[in-house]
Design a protein around this motif. Structure first.
Motif, PDB file in Angstrom:
ATOM      1  N   GLN A   1       3.340   1.603  -2.139  1.00  0.00           N
ATOM      2  CA  GLN A   1       3.969   1.713  -3.452  1.00  0.00           C
ATOM      3  C   GLN A   1       3.440   2.906  -4.239  1.00  0.00           C
ATOM      4  O   GLN A   1       2.292   3.334  -4.067  1.00  0.00           O
ATOM      5  CB  GLN A   1       3.754   0.424  -4.245  1.00  0.00           C
ATOM      6  CG  GLN A   1       4.372  -0.817  -3.608  1.00  0.00           C
ATOM      7  CD  GLN A   1       5.861  -0.661  -3.339  1.00  0.00           C
ATOM      8  OE1 GLN A   1       6.659  -0.528  -4.257  1.00  0.00           O
ATOM      9  NE2 GLN A   1       6.231  -0.680  -2.057  1.00  0.00           N
ATOM     10  N   ARG A   2       4.280   3.415  -5.107  1.00  0.00           N
ATOM     11  CA  ARG A   2       3.933   4.556  -5.969  1.00  0.00           C
ATOM     12  C   ARG A   2       3.063   4.079  -7.119  1.00  0.00           C
ATOM     13  O   ARG A   2       3.351   3.066  -7.748  1.00  0.00           O
ATOM     14  CB  ARG A   2       5.215   5.170  -6.521  1.00  0.00           C
ATOM     15  CG  ARG A   2       5.045   6.406  -7.393  1.00  0.00           C
ATOM     16  CD  ARG A   2       6.370   6.715  -8.064  1.00  0.00           C
ATOM     17  NE  ARG A   2       6.446   8.038  -8.631  1.00  0.00           N
ATOM     18  CZ  ARG A   2       5.964   8.386  -9.822  1.00  0.00           C
ATOM     19  NH1 ARG A   2       5.337   7.479 -10.565  1.00  0.00           N
ATOM     20  NH2 ARG A   2       6.105   9.617 -10.278  1.00  0.00           N
ATOM     21  N   ASN A   3       1.989   4.820  -7.410  1.00  0.00           N
ATOM     22  CA  ASN A   3       1.223   4.505  -8.616  1.00  0.00           C
ATOM     23  C   ASN A   3       1.619   5.467  -9.731  1.00  0.00           C
ATOM     24  O   ASN A   3       2.299   6.457  -9.493  1.00  0.00           O
ATOM     25  CB  ASN A   3      -0.289   4.539  -8.344  1.00  0.00           C
ATOM     26  CG  ASN A   3      -0.780   5.946  -8.040  1.00  0.00           C
ATOM     27  OD1 ASN A   3       0.010   6.864  -7.844  1.00  0.00           O
ATOM     28  ND2 ASN A   3      -2.083   6.107  -7.999  1.00  0.00           N
ATOM     29  N   GLY A   4       1.169   5.177 -10.927  1.00  0.00           N
ATOM     30  CA  GLY A   4       1.674   5.914 -12.091  1.00  0.00           C
ATOM     31  C   GLY A   4       1.393   7.400 -12.083  1.00  0.00           C
ATOM     32  O   GLY A   4       2.236   8.200 -12.485  1.00  0.00           O
TER      33      GLY A   4
ATOM     34  N   GLU B   1       0.809  -1.213   0.000  1.00  0.00           N
ATOM     35  CA  GLU B   1       0.000   0.000   0.000  1.00  0.00           C
ATOM     36  C   GLU B   1       0.846   1.268   0.000  1.00  0.00           C
ATOM     37  O   GLU B   1       0.322   2.363  -0.239  1.00  0.00           O
ATOM     38  CB  GLU B   1      -0.941  -0.012   1.208  1.00  0.00           C
ATOM     39  CG  GLU B   1      -2.033  -1.059   1.082  1.00  0.00           C
ATOM     40  CD  GLU B   1      -2.772  -1.319   2.388  1.00  0.00           C
ATOM     41  OE1 GLU B   1      -3.963  -1.672   2.321  1.00  0.00           O
ATOM     42  OE2 GLU B   1      -2.159  -1.186   3.473  1.00  0.00           O
TER      43      GLU B   1
ATOM     44  N   THR C   1      -3.578   7.937  -2.334  1.00  0.00           N
ATOM     45  CA  THR C   1      -2.763   6.787  -1.955  1.00  0.00           C
ATOM     46  C   THR C   1      -1.810   7.251  -0.864  1.00  0.00           C
ATOM     47  O   THR C   1      -1.560   8.444  -0.715  1.00  0.00           O
ATOM     48  CB  THR C   1      -1.954   6.242  -3.144  1.00  0.00           C
ATOM     49  OG1 THR C   1      -1.007   7.249  -3.562  1.00  0.00           O
ATOM     50  CG2 THR C   1      -2.855   5.874  -4.318  1.00  0.00           C
TER      51      THR C   1
ATOM     52  N   ASP D   1      -1.418   9.570  -7.470  1.00  0.00           N
ATOM     53  CA  ASP D   1      -2.735   9.851  -6.911  1.00  0.00           C
ATOM     54  C   ASP D   1      -2.601  10.233  -5.438  1.00  0.00           C
ATOM     55  O   ASP D   1      -2.039   9.492  -4.639  1.00  0.00           O
ATOM     56  CB  ASP D   1      -3.612   8.594  -7.059  1.00  0.00           C
ATOM     57  CG  ASP D   1      -5.031   8.809  -6.583  1.00  0.00           C
ATOM     58  OD1 ASP D   1      -5.343   9.913  -6.112  1.00  0.00           O
ATOM     59  OD2 ASP D   1      -5.832   7.859  -6.679  1.00  0.00           O
TER      60      ASP D   1
END
Length: 312
Positions: free
Chosen positions: A166-169, A164, A175, A172
């Motif tokens: 981790q970086r999203n693209g 949870e 997060t 966002d």
């Protein structure tokens, strides 16, 4: 909305006059509140009041822009659950230690540092925090570096997994990674990021059957943590940013935390430049997995000692 013929000319005049005023106001806000710094990376805020709060600060003018900022991320043992000292002397503040609170306001730091009152980023909203390692860390640093001005940025979330974090693209803000980065960039108007403290891993040791809808990463913890640090350093444009992380300690429910030793070993195997690991398995617990106030003070001191060792 339709305009009557008689209203067209006044409306056009109003629009023409409003345009330069809007540009001027926008330039003023950017200069005064650092909008571009906050929204950099495609962040868009859902909380209009948070921007106006950023410069409502208790930081003296002579310190502004000079803070050494530390990100405090991970689970509840980073947020802290220790009993708050009842003796006033133990609860004293230091005028050179500040916190960028969950309410997006700067203030002189005191425990609980991760106070959830008026939380802006709902993704990291937590139960009321207790005593943490944060103030002990900052106080210990100042004993060795009395010229430093310290700013603490709490981002921890109780029960959060390494997955949870981790970086999203698209970064966002809803997060843990995105909201943490957003508040770091907002806080950076007062100084520069000097390091990351990370304490997480307990939840990744539970039996995956306990919550089949979540992803637990006992056997991938080292790889995911390494990626997390690389992303942080990349997004903050600081490839040598010091990182100190805590190895999980002990627990009183081995039947639940079935992968405890797996995660401990994963943490031991982390091999990152400009990083250090501290141990906590010799410290007293308050409950099944959280520490006593005295233990959190020791953890803060160990964080500080490890951080200072990375400066040599």
């Amino acid at each position: 909305m339709k305009l009557k013929k008689g209203n067209i000319l006044p409306a056009i005049v109003t629009m023409v006059l409003a345009l330069p005023i809007g540009v001027t106001v926008g330039a003023f806000l950017e200069k005064s509140y650092g909008f571009k710094n906050i929204l950099q990376g495609n962040f868009q805020t859902n909380y209009p009041s948070e921007i106006t709060q950023i410069n409502q600060t208790s930081i003296p003018q002579k310190y502004q822009g000079k803070l050494q900022l530390f990100i405090l991320a991970g689970q509840s043992n980073m947020a802290g659950t220790g009993d708050l000292p009842s003796q006033p002397k133990q609860a004293e503040t230091n005028p050179k230690i500040f916190v960028f609170g969950n309410d997006y306001r700067w203030k002189v730091a005191k425990e609980p540092v991760d106070d959830p009152t008026n939380q802006v980023d709902k993704i990291s909203s937590d139960k009321p925090a207790g005593y943490s390692p944060a103030l002990s860390f900052a106080t210990t640093i100042l004993k060795q570096r009395p010229d430093m001005i310290i700013g603490l940025i709490p981002c921890a979330k109780g029960g959060s997994s390494i997955h949870e974090w981790q970086r999203n693209g698209n970064l966002d803000e809803n997060t843990l990674y995105g909201s943490c980065l957003k508040r770091v960039r907002a806080a950076s108007t007062m100084g520069n990021v000097a390091g990351i403290l990370f304490f997480q891993g307990e939840i990744d040791t539970v039996d995956p059957k306990e919550d089949p809808k979540r992803i637990f990463s006992a056997n991938q913890w080292a790889n995911k943590f390494t990626l997390l640090v690389r992303n942080w350093r990349g997004d903050l444009k600081s490839p040598n940013l010091p990182v100190v992380f805590a190895q999980i300690g002990s627990n009183t429910e081995p039947e639940r935390f079935v992968n405890w030793k797996v995660v401990q070993e994963q943490q031991r195997q982390v091999n990152l430049p400009f990083s250090a690991m501290i141990t906590t398995d010799d410290l007293a617990l308050k409950d099944y997995v959280h520490f006593t106030t005295e233990s959190y003070q020791t953890i803060g001191q160990r964080f500080a000692k490890a951080y200072l060792s990375l400066q040599k």
